[in-house]
Design an enzyme around this catalytic site. Structure first.
Site, PDB file in Angstrom:
ATOM      1  N   THR A 168     -45.987  59.073 -69.955  1.00 56.97           N
ATOM      2  CA  THR A 168     -45.669  58.479 -71.257  1.00 56.97           C
ATOM      3  C   THR A 168     -46.929  57.907 -71.892  1.00 56.97           C
ATOM      4  OG1 THR A 168     -43.431  57.942 -70.599  1.00 56.97           O
ATOM      5  CG2 THR A 168     -44.426  56.451 -72.185  1.00 56.97           C
ATOM      6  N   ARG A 196     -29.820  61.616 -72.716  1.00 52.30           N
ATOM      7  CA  ARG A 196     -30.298  60.340 -72.146  1.00 52.30           C
ATOM      8  C   ARG A 196     -31.386  59.746 -73.046  1.00 52.30           C
ATOM      9  NH1 ARG A 196     -35.583  58.362 -70.377  1.00 52.30           N
ATOM     10  NH2 ARG A 196     -35.251  56.921 -68.674  1.00 52.30           N
ATOM     11  N   VAL A 197     -31.298  58.483 -73.359  1.00 53.09           N
ATOM     12  CA  VAL A 197     -32.325  57.809 -74.155  1.00 53.09           C
ATOM     13  C   VAL A 197     -32.955  56.728 -73.296  1.00 53.09           C
ATOM     14  CG1 VAL A 197     -32.750  56.369 -76.189  1.00 53.09           C
ATOM     15  CG2 VAL A 197     -31.149  58.288 -76.331  1.00 53.09           C
ATOM     16  N   GLY A 198     -34.287  56.687 -73.303  1.00 49.54           N
ATOM     17  CA  GLY A 198     -35.000  55.703 -72.493  1.00 49.54           C
ATOM     18  C   GLY A 198     -35.555  54.552 -73.310  1.00 49.54           C
ATOM     19  N   ASP A 199     -36.338  53.734 -72.638  1.00 46.41           N
ATOM     20  CA  ASP A 199     -36.873  52.505 -73.245  1.00 46.41           C
ATOM     21  C   ASP A 199     -37.816  52.760 -74.408  1.00 46.41           C
ATOM     22  OD1 ASP A 199     -38.540  53.492 -70.961  1.00 46.41           O
ATOM     23  OD2 ASP A 199     -39.930  52.050 -71.844  1.00 46.41           O
ATOM     24  N   THR A 219     -44.205  51.564 -69.868  1.00 48.67           N
ATOM     25  CA  THR A 219     -43.984  52.861 -69.251  1.00 48.67           C
ATOM     26  C   THR A 219     -43.342  52.644 -67.894  1.00 48.67           C
ATOM     27  OG1 THR A 219     -45.093  54.768 -68.250  1.00 48.67           O
ATOM     28  CG2 THR A 219     -46.428  52.802 -68.522  1.00 48.67           C
ATOM     29  N   GLY A 220     -42.626  53.657 -67.420  1.00 49.12           N
ATOM     30  CA  GLY A 220     -41.973  53.538 -66.113  1.00 49.12           C
ATOM     31  C   GLY A 220     -40.502  53.876 -66.227  1.00 49.12           C
ATOM     32  N   GLY A 222     -37.202  53.900 -67.366  1.00 45.95           N
ATOM     33  CA  GLY A 222     -36.665  53.400 -68.625  1.00 45.95           C
ATOM     34  C   GLY A 222     -35.404  52.571 -68.488  1.00 45.95           C
TER      35      GLY A 222
HETATM   36  N1  ASP Z   1     -40.334  55.019 -69.740  1.00 50.93           N
HETATM   37  C1  ASP Z   1     -40.097  56.431 -69.871  1.00 50.93           C
HETATM   38  C2  ASP Z   1     -38.608  56.675 -69.908  1.00 50.93           C
HETATM   39  O1  ASP Z   1     -37.916  56.190 -69.048  1.00 50.93           O
HETATM   40  C3  ASP Z   1     -40.704  57.268 -68.791  1.00 50.93           C
HETATM   41  C4  ASP Z   1     -42.106  56.870 -68.349  1.00 50.93           C
HETATM   42  O2  ASP Z   1     -42.713  55.956 -68.875  1.00 50.93           O
HETATM   43  O3  ASP Z   1     -42.619  57.525 -67.432  1.00 50.93           O
HETATM   44  O4  ASP Z   1     -38.149  57.384 -70.759  1.00 50.93           O
END
Ligand code: ASP
Length: 299
Positions: A168, A196-199, A219-220, A222
């Protein structure tokens, strides 16, 4: 409150960018460094000529979306259906203006679409077909979804991602007027369910900016980031402790302990001090300020 209304005088601009938290990319470190260097150069061009923080973070994130080595724009990870679905958000910290898009598959630079949601000001988050319709309405070119899918990500989906490419992307900037902006863009997590929707699309979770405090891009995992509203919480810690590195560290501890996930974040405070932290083995971070003379990249 605008920076001018706060009485902020001319400020020294600062830009920080990241290329995701995750596993060590091994041989691909050089490529990650190069990508972050290009993003810093694009964003810095804006800040150095006195341009707005919002333009700087958009330019930096666009450069990373265009780079297929990162999990954003073209080259993003694939859903279980083998498709790309992109999330992005952007925020300006003077008046808390923000825009986000989610599950977008026909726009090469979702951060720019998020920016246009911000500019229009009517809504904060547009998803999927509604976001595509808005893109068409404002004349933002749509792309063929197939052009966002790379052979590498197709193989990774088939193998469930044994390798560790870059992740990300995000950027936070402080401009000469004291305005802070932040942006984040991603393809999400490998093999996610379609829809699916992430952070990265959730203001307060993946992205936040308040010019009186600072800006954050996360990042990480979500789902965990959303659970603890990580970006906004990091700024609350900054307000309490006053130190960006400490605030970033405490926020990531919160992500692990209360959110039950792994990840990282970059933070830039209103004075122009940078901080970052991650619980993953690796996170690519780069930053630039006039006193440095040239960009710094840690990886
Ligand atoms: N945060 C992102 C998500 O979960 C993925 C990532 O940062 O690796 O969509």
């Amino acid at each position: 409150m605008t920076a001018a209304a706060r009485g902020a005088g001319a400020r020294v601009p600062v830009l920080i960018v990241h290329g995701g938290a995750g596993a060590d990319p091994g041989d691909e470190r050089a490529g990650v460094r190069e990508g972050l260097g290009t993003a810093l150069a694009r964003g810095w061009q804006v800040l150095a000529r006195g341009g707005p923080a919002l333009d700087a973070v958009e330019a930096a994130v666009r450069a990373l979306e265009d780079d297929p080595r990162f999990n954003a724009g073209r080259g993003a990870v694939l859903t279980t259906a083998g498709t790309v679905e992109l999330d992005a958000s952007i925020m300006e910290g003077d008046r808390l203006r923000c825009g986000a898009v989610a599950a977008v598959s026909r726009v090469a630079n979702p951060v720019t679409l998020a920016r246009r949601v911000l500019e229009e000001g009517r809504h904060v988050l547009l998803v999927a077909e509604g976001a595509h319709a808005f893109a068409r309405e404002i004349g933002l070119p749509e792309c063929d979804p197939a052009t966002l899918v790379t052979a590498r990500q197709r193989e990774r989906l088939a193998r469930r991602g044994a390798d560790a490419p870059a992740g990300t992307v995000g950027a936070v900037a402080l401009d000469r007027h004291g305005t802070i902006a932040a942006a984040t863009s991603t393809g999400g997590t490998l093999g996610k369910r379609p829809g699916r929707v992430g952070d990265a699309a959730v203001i307060g979770a993946g992205t936040y900016a308040d010019s009186t405090l600072g800006g954050v891009s996360c990042t990480g995992e979500g789902e965990a980031i959303i659970r603890v509203v990580l970006a906004r919480r990091a700024l609350d810690y900054l307000r309490e402790a006053g130190d960006p590195t400490y605030a970033a560290r405490v926020a990531v501890d919160l992500l692990v302990e209360e959110g039950g996930g792994q990840g990282g974040l970059v933070l830039l405070d209103w004075r122009g001090r940078v901080g970052w932290a991650h619980s993953t083995p690796f996170m690519a971070v780069g930053w630039m300020a006039p006193a440095l003379g040239e960009p710094r990249v840690t990886c």
